[in-house]
Design a protein around this motif. Sequence first.
Motif, PDB file in Angstrom:
ATOM      1  N   ASN A 171     -50.226  21.169  35.035  1.00  8.53           N
ATOM      2  CA  ASN A 171     -49.621  21.515  36.307  1.00  8.53           C
ATOM      3  C   ASN A 171     -48.251  20.856  36.495  1.00  8.53           C
ATOM      4  O   ASN A 171     -47.788  20.723  37.609  1.00  8.53           O
ATOM      5  N   TYR A 172     -47.627  20.422  35.412  1.00  9.04           N
ATOM      6  CA  TYR A 172     -46.258  19.886  35.423  1.00  9.04           C
ATOM      7  C   TYR A 172     -46.106  18.640  36.301  1.00  9.04           C
ATOM      8  O   TYR A 172     -45.079  18.420  36.915  1.00  9.04           O
TER       9      TYR A 172
ATOM     10  N   THR B 153     -49.625  11.351  42.470  1.00  4.97           N
ATOM     11  CA  THR B 153     -48.593  11.918  41.619  1.00  4.97           C
ATOM     12  C   THR B 153     -47.435  10.938  41.543  1.00  4.97           C
ATOM     13  O   THR B 153     -46.904  10.521  42.566  1.00  4.97           O
ATOM     14  N   ILE B 154     -47.036  10.565  40.310  1.00 10.01           N
ATOM     15  CA  ILE B 154     -45.928   9.624  40.161  1.00 10.01           C
ATOM     16  C   ILE B 154     -44.679  10.291  39.591  1.00 10.01           C
ATOM     17  O   ILE B 154     -43.597   9.728  39.667  1.00 10.01           O
ATOM     18  N   ALA B 155     -44.827  11.496  39.040  1.00  5.65           N
ATOM     19  CA  ALA B 155     -43.656  12.211  38.519  1.00  5.65           C
ATOM     20  C   ALA B 155     -43.959  13.699  38.452  1.00  5.65           C
ATOM     21  O   ALA B 155     -45.078  14.101  38.154  1.00  5.65           O
ATOM     22  N   GLY B 156     -42.952  14.489  38.733  1.00  8.36           N
ATOM     23  CA  GLY B 156     -43.071  15.938  38.680  1.00  8.36           C
ATOM     24  C   GLY B 156     -43.428  16.539  40.019  1.00  8.36           C
ATOM     25  O   GLY B 156     -44.177  15.945  40.793  1.00  8.36           O
ATOM     26  N   ASP B 157     -42.869  17.725  40.283  1.00  8.21           N
ATOM     27  CA  ASP B 157     -43.154  18.385  41.559  1.00  8.21           C
ATOM     28  C   ASP B 157     -44.131  19.545  41.414  1.00  8.21           C
ATOM     29  O   ASP B 157     -44.404  20.251  42.365  1.00  8.21           O
ATOM     30  N   GLY B 158     -44.671  19.733  40.204  1.00  6.12           N
ATOM     31  CA  GLY B 158     -45.653  20.784  39.994  1.00  6.12           C
ATOM     32  C   GLY B 158     -45.063  22.110  39.557  1.00  6.12           C
ATOM     33  O   GLY B 158     -45.788  23.053  39.284  1.00  6.12           O
TER      34      GLY B 158
END
Length: 69
Positions: free
Chosen positions: A1-2, A22-27
Amino acid sequence: NYKIKKYVDDLSNTGIVPQTSTIAGDGQNGYQDGSGTSTRFGYMTDICYGSNKLFIIDLTNQKIRQNYC
């Protein structure tokens, strides 16, 4: 899911429910530099953590990405 997620477990058995964040990525699939959840990745193959930085192999965009967390 990015996204790159952090999982925290209750290792001391105190009854605290394990949590994820979530620590990185906006999905979203793509390429966008930034930090934390403002970053976009393609297909991630490897991740390395050190000195409060994540290094991510982004195969789709053919880059080694660095993300501060």
